[in-house]
Design an enzyme around this catalytic site. Structure first.
Site, PDB file in Angstrom:
ATOM      1  N   ASP A 148      53.669 -10.186  -3.871  1.00 27.81           N
ATOM      2  CA  ASP A 148      54.608  -9.636  -2.895  1.00 27.81           C
ATOM      3  C   ASP A 148      55.657 -10.638  -2.439  1.00 27.81           C
ATOM      4  O   ASP A 148      56.856 -10.366  -2.445  1.00 27.81           O
ATOM      5  CB  ASP A 148      53.819  -9.106  -1.700  1.00 27.81           C
ATOM      6  CG  ASP A 148      54.679  -8.365  -0.699  1.00 27.81           C
ATOM      7  OD1 ASP A 148      55.387  -9.033   0.086  1.00 27.81           O
ATOM      8  OD2 ASP A 148      54.640  -7.123  -0.677  1.00 27.81           O
ATOM      9  N   VAL A 180      56.418  -5.118   0.194  1.00 23.47           N
ATOM     10  CA  VAL A 180      56.844  -4.707  -1.147  1.00 23.47           C
ATOM     11  C   VAL A 180      55.689  -4.004  -1.866  1.00 23.47           C
ATOM     12  O   VAL A 180      55.895  -3.009  -2.570  1.00 23.47           O
ATOM     13  CB  VAL A 180      57.366  -5.901  -1.956  1.00 23.47           C
ATOM     14  CG1 VAL A 180      57.864  -5.436  -3.329  1.00 23.47           C
ATOM     15  CG2 VAL A 180      58.486  -6.617  -1.209  1.00 23.47           C
ATOM     16  N   ASP A 181      54.475  -4.506  -1.686  1.00 24.67           N
ATOM     17  CA  ASP A 181      53.311  -3.821  -2.249  1.00 24.67           C
ATOM     18  C   ASP A 181      53.218  -2.403  -1.712  1.00 24.67           C
ATOM     19  O   ASP A 181      52.977  -1.452  -2.459  1.00 24.67           O
ATOM     20  CB  ASP A 181      52.030  -4.581  -1.889  1.00 24.67           C
ATOM     21  CG  ASP A 181      51.737  -5.725  -2.829  1.00 24.67           C
ATOM     22  OD1 ASP A 181      51.852  -5.533  -4.051  1.00 24.67           O
ATOM     23  OD2 ASP A 181      51.407  -6.818  -2.352  1.00 24.67           O
ATOM     24  N   TYR A 182      53.380  -2.257  -0.410  1.00 27.01           N
ATOM     25  CA  TYR A 182      53.251  -0.938   0.205  1.00 27.01           C
ATOM     26  C   TYR A 182      54.323   0.013  -0.335  1.00 27.01           C
ATOM     27  O   TYR A 182      54.024   1.148  -0.718  1.00 27.01           O
ATOM     28  CB  TYR A 182      53.354  -1.050   1.727  1.00 27.01           C
ATOM     29  CG  TYR A 182      53.053   0.250   2.438  1.00 27.01           C
ATOM     30  CD1 TYR A 182      51.746   0.599   2.742  1.00 27.01           C
ATOM     31  CD2 TYR A 182      54.059   1.140   2.771  1.00 27.01           C
ATOM     32  CE1 TYR A 182      51.452   1.804   3.366  1.00 27.01           C
ATOM     33  CE2 TYR A 182      53.783   2.342   3.394  1.00 27.01           C
ATOM     34  CZ  TYR A 182      52.467   2.671   3.699  1.00 27.01           C
ATOM     35  OH  TYR A 182      52.186   3.861   4.304  1.00 27.01           O
TER      36      TYR A 182
END
Length: 409
Positions: A148, A180-182
């Site tokens: 991320d 960013v992962d989410y």
């Protein structure tokens, strides 16, 4: 009560860490059967991402930590060693019964095991195969790994996040959470749902979905990046200051801070009245929003002095009464103490083997006809191996025990 929206959909989830598991969790919440594939012994990498861990009845730490628990509810966990021929056979067998195959291995890794899209679609032509990677399936960076924070840096997000130049602590800053992962997980979910709909209405064709963290963070910059595309100039870091309506930012009060966003001229006039400075409305520097943007530093400094004269609670009530958007700067404890958060039920309780009332964050979607009412605790490592292999692949107990002895499962 109606069935959940995705009841009947089967997801084979080979993703690990956060972005992919968050997407698969969304499908589990919505009623899909999600079968999570984990490595025998170790499991998802997320299980080793540090404390806090749940403890067993003897007080020993388990491999069920907060990071893993955040992204794996409403799933079944089976352990399969995909480096073995027998393990690869298991995955292909499950894929034949699945609607969706999700993975987040480095580009090309699964081809070595005969688990790539080309192979899986030969087994199941209708499969929706979603690959979540750092940089995507094509391009010079495709083979690279990443996390991320790397994408926050490379994608430009950090360049517009942090204290303004000239202030203490100035410089690029990472967003506090793995944003960013989410967002990538949400993009993966949107892509899979779109492909499922396309398959349903267009004759059963499956397809490959390529979702990357790098693409996601760039697209997420939205109006900030569009400013650059229009003007050729990158917007500066603004700390807590807003990017559109003015004034907007965190203001220190007598006993804490609040966040204010003045989105239009009417709100500006009402805010000035609340602050006891109505004369600001007729000041030529501040009459229109563009005027205030041009003189941002000056109006922010004036407001900063005015807010210091009273408490957070006092100003919040006055501003709310005046219809001006504002809110307290809450820590996590204050978030869950908020009566609105409680009324919306954002904390849900589940029964876990190592915590009888484990708190989780509820899904943010609310349906009128197909509400999400059930939350199952994230599974223990390999908790459902026997159930899935016997139920879907019709393996008998003797074969399952033999695979365990070989270290395949």
């Amino acid at each position: 009560m109606s069935a959940l929206p995705l009841s009947g959909i089967k997801i084979l989830d080979l993703t690990r860490v956060l972005a992919g598991p968050l997407s698969a969790q969304m499908f589990g919440d919505l009623g899909a059967e999600v079968i999570k594939i984990e490595r025998p012994g170790a499991g998802d990498d997320a299980r080793a991402y540090g404390p806090p861990y749940l403890v067993d009845p003897e007080g020993r730490e388990t491999n069920n930590n907060a990071f893993y628990l955040s992204a794996n509810r409403n799933k079944k966990s089976i352990t399969v060693n995909i480096a073995t021929l027998e393990g690869q056979e298991i995955i292909r067998g499950l894929a034949a019964h699945a609607d969706v195959f999700m993975e987040n291995y480095k580009v090309g890794d699964l081809k070595r095991y005969g688990l790539d899209y080309g192979t899986i679609k030969e087994i199941n032509p209708g499969i929706i195969y979603c690959s979540v990677t750092g940089f995507g399936q094509t391009g010079p960076y495709a083979p690279r790994a990443g996390y991320d924070a790397i994408f926050q840096a490379m994608g430009g997000l950090m360049s517009v996040t942090g204290q303004m130049d000239g202030e203490p602590g100035a410089g690029p800053m990472k967003v506090g959470t793995s944003i960013v992962d989410y967002m990538t997980g949400m993009n993966a979910s949107i892509g899979i749902l779109s492909a499922l709909y396309h398959r349903k209405v267009n004759g059963g064709a499956g397809q490959l979905i390529d979702v990357s963290l790098f693409d996601t963070v760039i697209a997420s910059l939205s109006h900030s990046l569009q400013i650059y595309l229009v003007s050729g100039k990158s917007p500066p870091r603004r700390g807590t200051w807003g990017n559109g309506g003015a004034p907007a930012g965190v203001f220190r009060c007598a006993d804490g801070e609040l966040m204010l966003v003045v989105g239009n001229d009417g709100q500006f006039a009402r805010t000035c009245a609340v602050l006891g400075a109505p004369e600001l409305v007729s000041n030529p520097k501040f009459i229109k929003n563009n005027d205030r943007v041009a003189n941002y530093t000056e109006i922010m400094a004036i407001y900063a002095g005015l807010f210091l004269r009273n408490t957070v609670t006092y100003w919040l009530q006055k501003l709310e009464d005046a219809g001006v958007p504002c809110g307290p700067v809450n820590d996590f404890a204050q978030v869950f103490e908020d009566p609105h958060v409680q009324a919306r039920g954002m904390r849900v309780k589940v029964n876990h083997k190592f915590a009888s009332e484990l708190s989780l964050i509820r899904n943010a979607l609310t349906f009128s006809k197909t509400p999400i009412t059930g939350y199952r605790a994230p599974p223990l490592l390999g908790e459902n191996t026997d159930q899935v292999l016997s139920g879907i692949l019709r393996y008998d107990s003797e074969k399952i025990e033999d695979l365990k002895k070989q270290g395949v499962i």
